[in-house]
Design a protein around this motif. Structure first.
Motif, PDB file in Angstrom:
ATOM      1  N   GLN A 299       0.854  -1.174   0.000  1.00 51.59           N
ATOM      2  CA  GLN A 299       0.000   0.000   0.000  1.00 51.59           C
ATOM      3  C   GLN A 299       0.899   1.236   0.000  1.00 51.59           C
ATOM      4  O   GLN A 299       1.377   1.678   1.039  1.00 51.59           O
ATOM      5  CB  GLN A 299      -0.918  -0.003   1.225  1.00 51.59           C
ATOM      6  CG  GLN A 299      -2.052   0.999   1.154  1.00 51.59           C
ATOM      7  CD  GLN A 299      -3.131   0.606   0.146  1.00 51.59           C
ATOM      8  OE1 GLN A 299      -3.510  -0.559   0.060  1.00 51.59           O
ATOM      9  NE2 GLN A 299      -3.627   1.575  -0.606  1.00 51.59           N
ATOM     10  N   LYS A 302      -2.707   5.939   0.623  1.00 53.02           N
ATOM     11  CA  LYS A 302      -4.116   5.568   0.775  1.00 53.02           C
ATOM     12  C   LYS A 302      -4.833   5.418  -0.564  1.00 53.02           C
ATOM     13  O   LYS A 302      -5.910   4.827  -0.629  1.00 53.02           O
ATOM     14  CB  LYS A 302      -4.843   6.590   1.654  1.00 53.02           C
ATOM     15  CG  LYS A 302      -4.979   7.960   1.019  1.00 53.02           C
ATOM     16  CD  LYS A 302      -5.785   8.873   1.929  1.00 53.02           C
ATOM     17  CE  LYS A 302      -6.013  10.245   1.287  1.00 53.02           C
ATOM     18  NZ  LYS A 302      -6.840  11.115   2.167  1.00 53.02           N
ATOM     19  N   ASN A 303      -4.236   5.946  -1.635  1.00 49.54           N
ATOM     20  CA  ASN A 303      -4.889   5.882  -2.933  1.00 49.54           C
ATOM     21  C   ASN A 303      -4.145   5.033  -3.965  1.00 49.54           C
ATOM     22  O   ASN A 303      -4.580   4.945  -5.113  1.00 49.54           O
ATOM     23  CB  ASN A 303      -5.065   7.298  -3.507  1.00 49.54           C
ATOM     24  CG  ASN A 303      -6.023   8.139  -2.684  1.00 49.54           C
ATOM     25  OD1 ASN A 303      -7.041   7.657  -2.207  1.00 49.54           O
ATOM     26  ND2 ASN A 303      -5.675   9.406  -2.509  1.00 49.54           N
ATOM     27  N   LEU A 304      -3.034   4.413  -3.582  1.00 43.77           N
ATOM     28  CA  LEU A 304      -2.230   3.685  -4.553  1.00 43.77           C
ATOM     29  C   LEU A 304      -1.745   2.368  -3.960  1.00 43.77           C
ATOM     30  O   LEU A 304      -1.188   2.337  -2.856  1.00 43.77           O
ATOM     31  CB  LEU A 304      -1.022   4.538  -4.975  1.00 43.77           C
ATOM     32  CG  LEU A 304      -0.218   4.059  -6.187  1.00 43.77           C
ATOM     33  CD1 LEU A 304      -1.099   4.066  -7.436  1.00 43.77           C
ATOM     34  CD2 LEU A 304       1.014   4.938  -6.382  1.00 43.77           C
ATOM     35  N   ARG A 305      -1.953   1.276  -4.707  1.00 44.69           N
ATOM     36  CA  ARG A 305      -1.570  -0.055  -4.243  1.00 44.69           C
ATOM     37  C   ARG A 305      -0.858  -0.812  -5.367  1.00 44.69           C
ATOM     38  O   ARG A 305      -1.288  -0.794  -6.522  1.00 44.69           O
ATOM     39  CB  ARG A 305      -2.799  -0.844  -3.785  1.00 44.69           C
ATOM     40  CG  ARG A 305      -2.535  -2.304  -3.501  1.00 44.69           C
ATOM     41  CD  ARG A 305      -3.723  -2.958  -2.856  1.00 44.69           C
ATOM     42  NE  ARG A 305      -3.695  -4.403  -3.025  1.00 44.69           N
ATOM     43  CZ  ARG A 305      -4.343  -5.255  -2.244  1.00 44.69           C
ATOM     44  NH1 ARG A 305      -5.063  -4.804  -1.238  1.00 44.69           N
ATOM     45  NH2 ARG A 305      -4.287  -6.543  -2.472  1.00 44.69           N
ATOM     46  N   THR A 344      -2.849  -0.199  -8.797  1.00 43.48           N
ATOM     47  CA  THR A 344      -4.226   0.253  -8.682  1.00 43.48           C
ATOM     48  C   THR A 344      -4.274   1.601  -7.990  1.00 43.48           C
ATOM     49  O   THR A 344      -3.729   1.774  -6.885  1.00 43.48           O
ATOM     50  CB  THR A 344      -5.065  -0.755  -7.882  1.00 43.48           C
ATOM     51  OG1 THR A 344      -4.955  -2.048  -8.480  1.00 43.48           O
ATOM     52  CG2 THR A 344      -6.534  -0.336  -7.844  1.00 43.48           C
ATOM     53  N   GLY A 345      -4.920   2.568  -8.647  1.00 41.58           N
ATOM     54  CA  GLY A 345      -5.047   3.895  -8.069  1.00 41.58           C
ATOM     55  C   GLY A 345      -6.498   4.287  -7.873  1.00 41.58           C
ATOM     56  O   GLY A 345      -7.385   3.806  -8.592  1.00 41.58           O
ATOM     57  N   ARG A 346      -6.737   5.127  -6.904  1.00 38.01           N
ATOM     58  CA  ARG A 346      -8.086   5.601  -6.603  1.00 38.01           C
ATOM     59  C   ARG A 346      -8.096   7.124  -6.668  1.00 38.01           C
ATOM     60  O   ARG A 346      -7.207   7.771  -6.104  1.00 38.01           O
ATOM     61  CB  ARG A 346      -8.532   5.126  -5.223  1.00 38.01           C
ATOM     62  CG  ARG A 346      -9.956   5.521  -4.863  1.00 38.01           C
ATOM     63  CD  ARG A 346     -10.347   4.988  -3.504  1.00 38.01           C
ATOM     64  NE  ARG A 346      -9.506   5.534  -2.437  1.00 38.01           N
ATOM     65  CZ  ARG A 346      -9.679   5.244  -1.148  1.00 38.01           C
ATOM     66  NH1 ARG A 346     -10.605   4.365  -0.784  1.00 38.01           N
ATOM     67  NH2 ARG A 346      -8.898   5.783  -0.239  1.00 38.01           N
ATOM     68  N   ILE A 347      -9.061   7.678  -7.348  1.00 41.38           N
ATOM     69  CA  ILE A 347      -9.177   9.111  -7.505  1.00 41.38           C
ATOM     70  C   ILE A 347     -10.408   9.610  -6.757  1.00 41.38           C
ATOM     71  O   ILE A 347     -11.486   9.027  -6.873  1.00 41.38           O
ATOM     72  CB  ILE A 347      -9.288   9.494  -9.007  1.00 41.38           C
ATOM     73  CG1 ILE A 347      -8.042   9.018  -9.757  1.00 41.38           C
ATOM     74  CG2 ILE A 347      -9.447  11.007  -9.173  1.00 41.38           C
ATOM     75  CD1 ILE A 347      -8.135   9.212 -11.253  1.00 41.38           C
TER      76      ILE A 347
END
Length: 349
Positions: A299, A302-305, A344-347
């Motif tokens: 991790q 918090k937005n990228l794994r 994996t990214g979260r926007i």
């Protein structure tokens, strides 16, 4: 497209949870090859589930789901056949769980299911590879329906051996009867998908995980008996279903739990590969296989794994039990040693 929501409130001495939602899908297919036909398939449904918890010893769950479908299309046989099929069904579910002592829950479930036929099931025609007339459409194909019974026990304990650890476990017995099972009858020519008869699946599943903070151990096992009860394939194992399946996973955490890495071992027991063209021929028994996988995930924030792994570490030659590969072929179908990496990214937080 799907949406769901849960509402929670207390009333009449119970803790209530209402969960409700709906879903919809649209599929369109077309092919220049004569054996696929063309058309559209729509599926839609909705459900309502109520869960009631009384004190800390009784839990009741009741649910109802509505499913519907619409198939419109045409074959590419000569002459062309057009058809429109639709259907719908209400499927109930009820579960009762009792906790006689803290950490131990006994439960029982009854549920029903519904599976609509697909575009290829209904409109397929022509040869297996686009020529000839070995397949014909079935414009009268009906959906499958299933009835399932389950019973088992859930285990949930904290601080078992060291402070902060946890033990979770589940043992589940199941029995499912399927009516109007959809399959292709390969014993006659021309061939087509039909409601071939009644099927039965029954068995036992077990799972346990022990988490001790900086690592975890997880084990699963399943023993399944799945066969056709009626029709031309009566008595045959259902679609090469594995009768025995076991897995064990060991993992560790590091860098403030941002990094998780571990190893998984999967063992699949004997597999009976039955002849679909000659049901009277005894099935071929495959000795099964063992596969080892490595995995790791980090991790980054918090937005990228970041995930990485090696599947089938020792390059085992095998055929997946769900494969429709010829029962007489010696070629192994399973993937060899496979390397995977993903980011994996979260926007939007």
């Amino acid at each position: 497209m799907n949406a769901k929501n849960s509402s929670r409130f207390d009333a009449w001495g119970l803790q209530h949870t209402l969960t409700y939602g709906a879903d919809y899908y649209y599929l369109t297919g077309d092919s220049e090859a004569a054996h696929f036909g063309s058309g559209t398939q729509r599926g839609y449904g909705g459900f309502l589930q109520w869960q009631g918890d009384y004190s800390d010893w009784l839990q009741v769950i009741t649910a109802i789901r509505y499913d519907g479908y619409q198939l419109d299309g045409e074959t590419k046989t000569k002459p062309v056949q057009e058809a429109s099929l639709d259907g719908s069904r209400w499927s109930p579910r009820v579960t009762v769980g009792v906790t006689p002592v803290e950490g131990l829950q006994l439960y029982g479930t009854y549920s029903e299911g519904y599976r609509a036929p697909g575009l290829q099931d209904v409109f397929r025609g022509g040869g297996a590879h686009g020529s000839g007339d070995s397949y014909v459409p079935n414009l009268l194909l009906q959906p499958e329906t299933a009835r399932s019974w389950e019973a088992g026990v859930n285990v949930k304990y904290d601080d078992v051996m060291v402070g902060g650890d946890m033990l979770r476990g589940k043992l589940n017995f199941f029995h499912t009867d399927v009516d109007d099972y959809i399959d292709v009858n390969l014993t006659v020519m021309p061939r087509k998908a039909i409601n071939i008869g009644a099927a039965r699946l029954r068995g036992v599943e077990a799972e346990a995980i022990y988490d001790f903070g900086w690592g975890f151990v997880n084990g699963t096992a399943s023993l399944t008996d799945a066969k056709m009860l009626t029709g031309v394939y009566a008595g045959q194992t259902l679609n090469n279903t594995p009768l025995e399946r076991f897995s064990a996973t060991f993992g560790v955490r590091a860098l403030d739990d941002k990094l998780t890495m571990g190893v998984q071992h999967l063992s699949v027991g004997e597999i009976t590969r039955t002849s679909r063209t000659s049901p009277t021929i005894p099935g071929i028994v495959d000795s099964g296989f063992n596969i080892t996988n490595l995995f790791a995930n980090y991790q980054v924030n918090k937005n990228l794994r970041l995930d990485a792994g090696i599947e089938n570490l020792f390059n085992e030659a095998y055929t997946d039990p769900q494969s429709s590969w010829s029962t007489s072929a010696a070629t192994k179908q399973g993937k060899g040693q496979t390397f995977k990496i993903s980011l994996t990214g979260r926007i939007g937080g």
